[in-house]
Structure formats: structure tokens, C-alpha cells
Design a protein around this motif. Sequence first.
Motif, PDB file in Angstrom:
ATOM      1  N   GLN A   1      19.128   7.360  27.816  1.00 24.94           N
ATOM      2  CA  GLN A   1      20.336   7.496  28.636  1.00 24.94           C
ATOM      3  C   GLN A   1      21.157   8.716  28.185  1.00 24.94           C
ATOM      4  N   TYR A   2      21.335   8.844  26.854  1.00 25.72           N
ATOM      5  CA  TYR A   2      22.106   9.983  26.344  1.00 25.72           C
ATOM      6  C   TYR A   2      21.462  11.302  26.746  1.00 25.72           C
ATOM      7  N   LYS A   3      20.132  11.363  26.575  1.00 22.86           N
ATOM      8  CA  LYS A   3      19.438  12.643  26.782  1.00 22.86           C
ATOM      9  C   LYS A   3      19.368  13.020  28.261  1.00 22.86           C
ATOM     10  N   ALA A   4      19.544  12.005  29.129  1.00 24.29           N
ATOM     11  CA  ALA A   4      19.610  12.303  30.563  1.00 24.29           C
ATOM     12  C   ALA A   4      20.957  12.946  30.894  1.00 24.29           C
ATOM     13  N   MET A   5      21.973  12.642  30.082  1.00 25.00           N
ATOM     14  CA  MET A   5      23.308  13.203  30.324  1.00 25.00           C
ATOM     15  C   MET A   5      23.984  13.488  28.974  1.00 25.00           C
ATOM     16  N   PRO A   6      23.515  14.523  28.262  1.00 25.35           N
ATOM     17  CA  PRO A   6      24.010  14.738  26.893  1.00 25.35           C
ATOM     18  C   PRO A   6      25.468  15.183  26.849  1.00 25.35           C
ATOM     19  N   ARG A   7      26.144  14.751  25.840  1.00 25.32           N
ATOM     20  CA  ARG A   7      27.514  15.201  25.591  1.00 25.32           C
ATOM     21  C   ARG A   7      27.487  15.903  24.229  1.00 25.32           C
ATOM     22  N   LEU A   8      27.592  17.224  24.224  1.00 24.26           N
ATOM     23  CA  LEU A   8      27.447  17.985  22.979  1.00 24.26           C
ATOM     24  C   LEU A   8      28.797  18.532  22.524  1.00 24.26           C
ATOM     25  N   LEU A   9      29.111  18.277  21.276  1.00 21.82           N
ATOM     26  CA  LEU A   9      30.337  18.821  20.683  1.00 21.82           C
ATOM     27  C   LEU A   9      29.951  20.030  19.846  1.00 21.82           C
ATOM     28  N   VAL A  10      30.705  21.110  19.975  1.00 20.67           N
ATOM     29  CA  VAL A  10      30.274  22.336  19.291  1.00 20.67           C
ATOM     30  C   VAL A  10      31.302  22.866  18.289  1.00 20.67           C
ATOM     31  N   LYS A  11      32.484  22.258  18.279  1.00 23.83           N
ATOM     32  CA  LYS A  11      33.533  22.836  17.451  1.00 23.83           C
ATOM     33  C   LYS A  11      34.588  21.761  17.190  1.00 23.83           C
ATOM     34  N   ALA A  12      35.319  21.889  16.090  1.00 22.41           N
ATOM     35  CA  ALA A  12      36.401  20.934  15.848  1.00 22.41           C
ATOM     36  C   ALA A  12      37.523  21.595  15.080  1.00 22.41           C
TER      37      ALA A  12
END
Length: 239
Positions: free
Chosen positions: A25-36
Motif C-alpha cells: 500500500q505504501y509503495k503504491a502511494m509513497p510519502r517521502l520526507l527529504v528534509k527536517a
Amino acid sequence: MAVQKPQSEGASLNNFWMPFTANRQYKAMPRLLVKAEGMYYTDVEGNSVLDSTAGLWCCNAGHSRPEITDAVSRQISQLDYAPTFQMGHPLPFELAERLAAMAPGELNRVFFTNSGSESGDTALKIALAYQRARGHANRTMFIGRELGYHGTGFGGISVGGMVNNRKAFNSQLLPSVAHLPHTLDIERNAFSKGLPEHGIEKADYLEHMIAQHGAENIAAVMVEPMSGSGGVVLPPVAI
Ligand SMILES: Cc1ncc(COP(=O)(O)O)c(C=O)c1O
């Protein structure tokens, strides 16, 4: 502000098997964080996302604080790693001394680990070894709590009380563990302001369990002071 794209963008998402995540499910709609920074993440689209769990409770001082990144960078460039088997370097001693000064009473020995799971299993092992060393080798039972979470090692899963985490491993969990009732009391404590009023009596159930199993058989009791992964449940006001 231009957001730096992850180096791995375009790489397959197949190989990294994500923990506690419905992978397909995640990989069908990934949510990627790149910075904080501070208490916000930035996702791959450039959206700001409030980090309401402080990086799963690992970044409570805030993300990317310059004084922390500077200190880490300075240390890595001076001494990135040194063994603590038969050798040593000054910093763990210094940190242990500072922690011991903060800890209550006679809690003055510090054993460092790399994760909560490793900490849970190590604490259980230390309890067994301690009881054995002082001549109480029959004290092997552990008491945990329903809904308790102590990580993903066999010991932590056994003493913890999260049913879904135990299901697949049930036949090989630690053999002698009993569980206190969980402390969620939604009927009486819903909408409490501050610490809830009710529930201190749930701690008394420990006395009942000790009478039932015999103190001479119990190695240790392991509970979270404040429940986290099983649901954030604040302890009641102490009376
Ligand atoms: C009380 C407790 N023990 C163990 C763990 C597991 O920690 P880790 O994910 O670092 O293995 C957690 C994580 O939330 C925890 O809250």
C-alpha cells in the motif's frame, strides 16, 4: 525554496522492507520526507509537515539543531568509533557519570545499547543474570502489562502485551511471563484535564500477581511509566 530531491528518487522501492508498514500500500502511494528543521519535515513535493511525534520520539530536541549537528560532526571527525570491548574511550564514561547523577536513588550503573528493542531484551537478561548471581536462580518469571510495548526482540515481545506483535511468534516466546491489566480506563478518565484522577488502584494488581506466582519465582517487573506504542495513556495522579 527549492527542495533537494532524494538521491534515491527513481530507485526501486522494492528492496527496502519497511517495518510496521503495509509495504504494498505504501509503495503504491509513497510519502517521502527529504528534509527536517525544528518541528517540521519537508516532503519530496516541498510541503511542510508538522512532526507531531518528534521523529517517533527520537528527535525531542527538534530536528537539525545546529548545536547538535555541530557536536556530532566534530566528534565524528575526531574519533568516529572505538571499541568498548576491553578498550575504551572517555566519552561513554563521561556520559554514564552524567546519567547516573540524574537517575534517582542507587540507579548508578549504565549499560549502553543501540535501540529500545535491544534495551528491553538486555534489561531482561540483566535481571536473570543478576538473580542467578545472587543465588536466586529460580527467579525466572517476568511480569509485563497488557498493551505494553518493549520492542521487537523475543524478550520484549514476550513481556510486552501487543497481541498483533505476538501472533506470528507465539510458539517461541519466553515461557514464563504474566501480564498486569492495562491502564486505559476510558469510562472514568475520558476528557481529563492534566493527569487523570482514576486508576492508581490498577497498580495494586501487582500485589495480587506476586501473591499468585510467588515472589521467589519472579525475576523482574517491566512496565512503561507512560504507555506509548500501545496508545498514549498518561498515568493517574499519584495519591
Ligand atoms: C518502552 C519502549 N521499549 C522499546 C521500544 C522499541 O524501541 P526501538 O524501536 O528503538 O527498538 C519502544 C519504542 O517505542 C518503547 O517505547
